[in-house]
Motif scaffolding. Structure first.
Motif, PDB file in Angstrom:
ATOM      1  N   TYR A  94      41.205  48.082  38.151  1.00 22.26           N
ATOM      2  CA  TYR A  94      42.129  46.899  38.678  1.00 22.26           C
ATOM      3  C   TYR A  94      43.344  47.267  39.130  1.00 22.26           C
ATOM      4  O   TYR A  94      44.017  46.723  40.232  1.00 22.26           O
ATOM      5  N   PRO A 112      35.109  40.912  40.353  1.00 21.46           N
ATOM      6  CA  PRO A 112      35.892  40.432  39.370  1.00 21.46           C
ATOM      7  C   PRO A 112      35.359  40.947  38.032  1.00 21.46           C
ATOM      8  O   PRO A 112      36.182  41.188  37.142  1.00 21.46           O
ATOM      9  N   SER A 118      39.809  38.712  31.517  1.00 18.20           N
ATOM     10  CA  SER A 118      40.352  37.650  32.250  1.00 18.20           C
ATOM     11  C   SER A 118      41.660  37.971  32.641  1.00 18.20           C
ATOM     12  O   SER A 118      42.388  37.687  33.519  1.00 18.20           O
ATOM     13  N   VAL A 121      41.795  39.862  36.067  1.00 16.53           N
ATOM     14  CA  VAL A 121      41.347  39.327  36.796  1.00 16.53           C
ATOM     15  C   VAL A 121      42.754  38.598  37.240  1.00 16.53           C
ATOM     16  O   VAL A 121      43.092  38.296  38.586  1.00 16.53           O
ATOM     17  N   HIS A 167      30.856  35.864  39.557  1.00 16.09           N
ATOM     18  CA  HIS A 167      31.948  36.442  40.142  1.00 16.09           C
ATOM     19  C   HIS A 167      32.684  35.305  40.804  1.00 16.09           C
ATOM     20  O   HIS A 167      34.134  35.504  40.460  1.00 16.09           O
TER      21      HIS A 167
END
Length: 387
Positions: A94, A112, A118, A121, A167
């Motif tokens: 990421y 994602p 989370s 993301v 996603h």
């Protein structure tokens, strides 16, 4: 005969529109053509050289891999120098997405669900929003999630669609909606079925591709069948032809697919015969030479090259410029579908190239009517020069 031809009409699926840099994707925007560089991204010079060739070929959007910190270190030099929006291809890390977004990426290609929890993301979404980045969700039959493979037993349309929806939900949960989605597979049947199902389930733009399609000839055929059938059905807002060939070749094939369906026009559309013993000149070599010498023409127009008078006149009537083979090395030239003058074999190539270049210049200047063979002085001068 009526000029309205309903059998040529393609009704595009209605999708919402997003922006990838300054390129609109979806809605009523033209279907964009994409490709991807294959140079080491940290080699900025080599990457930009390849980007230039793709831009010259007409690429609307170009994707660049960002697998390492070294690849994003000077990413801003690439995004600033490129004339088209650059998509940063992120797979699992990421932080590469955060770095690329901060350094000018117009879009992040990322799944994602592959980058962690989370919170990660959410960080990517914040970076995308802060930098005006779109996101492209790229589901691939070759890298489906383990739980989906266990559920379905093998890659299938339902598995690809479920992956895409999972996603999408991760982005929507963070109030992010500037995304497009791809559900690619090397198997044409699998990819086409997945795209049809996804098109019914979502309203976002769809990025089309038959992944790992193969080499120049085999990959072109597979992509043309798969992408062509989807586009004909009105599905697709942006495309990439995936070939084991130089990326500018992907762009050219992409435009040829769109031109064949009347969805976009760029450059010269050549109508030519496969040749036979009736030919008045070497059609194959002539077409090869013309395609090479007319690559620089970006203005849409049509050119017919037919070796004899069996189908030649009929095809020439439908094109801007045409030539049909005749006897004794003397061939008929058509302008705007009308017989205009003859040209000898030795002068034919240079003459046709000159006519196309002149027509392109007139079109760009808004004076296409001046090329009309009935316009007078210009047509007469062309006939005199050729004969």
């Amino acid at each position: 005969m009526s000029s309205i031809r309903p059998w040529r009409t393609i009704e595009r699926r209605q999708s919402r529109q997003i922006m990838v840099g300054n390129v609109a994707v979806g809605g009523d925007a033209p279907i964009s053509v994409q490709t991807m560089t294959n140079t080491p991204t940290e080699d900025v010079g080599a990457t930009l050289d390849q980007i230039r060739r793709c831009e010259d070929a007409g690429a609307d959007i170009i994707r660049v891999s960002c697998p390492t910190a070294e690849s994003t270190e000077h990413f801003d030099r690439i995004t600033k120098a490129a004339k088209v929006p650059i998509v940063a291809d992120i797979h699992f890390h990421y932080k590469r997405a955060l770095e690329a977004a901060d350094k000018g990426a117009a879009c992040l290609r990322i799944n994602p669900g592959n980058i962690g929890d989370s919170k990660r993301v959410a960080e990517v979404v914040r970076a995308a929003k802060a930098n005006g980045c779109a996101i492209r969700i790229g589901v691939n039959a070759g890298s489906l999630e383990k739980d989906l493979l266990e559920k379905y037993g093998e890659p299938c349309p339902e598995a690809l669609i479920e992956s895409a929806l999972d996603h999408i939900k991760l982005l929507q949960d963070h109030d992010f909606h500037e995304y497009k989605v791809a559900v690619k597979a090397s198997d044409v049947f699998l990819a086409v079925a997945a795209y049809h199902g996804l098109a019914e389930a979502v309203d976002c733009p769809l990025h089309l591709g038959i992944t790992e399609a193969g080499g120049l000839i085999g990959g072109t055929v597979k992509s043309s069948i798969g992408l062509g059938s989807l586009l004909w059905a009105g599905i697709g807002d942006t495309i990439r032809v995936s070939l084991s060939a130089e990326p500018e070749r992907e762009v050219k094939v992409g435009f040829e697919i769109l031109k064949a369906l009347g969805l976009r026009t760029r450059g010269v559309r050549v109508v030519s015969c496969p040749s036979c013993s009736r030919q008045g000149f070497d059609v194959i070599r002539t077409v090869e030479a013309l395609e090479a010498r007319l690559e620089h023409i970006k203005t849409p127009m049509s050119l017919s090259v037919l070796g004899c008078v069996v189908n030649g006149p009929g095809e020439a009537r439908e094109t801007d410029i045409g030539i049909t083979g005749g006897g004794a090395g003397k061939h008929m030239v058509y302008l705007s579908g009308v017989t205009d003058h003859h040209v000898q074999s030795d002068d034919m190539l240079d003459h046709i190239v000159r006519l196309v270049e002149e027509k392109a210049a007139l079109i760009e200047a808004g004076e296409a009517s001046a090329f009309d063979p009935h316009a007078g002085p210009q047509a007469a001068n062309q006939r005199e020069a050729a004969e």
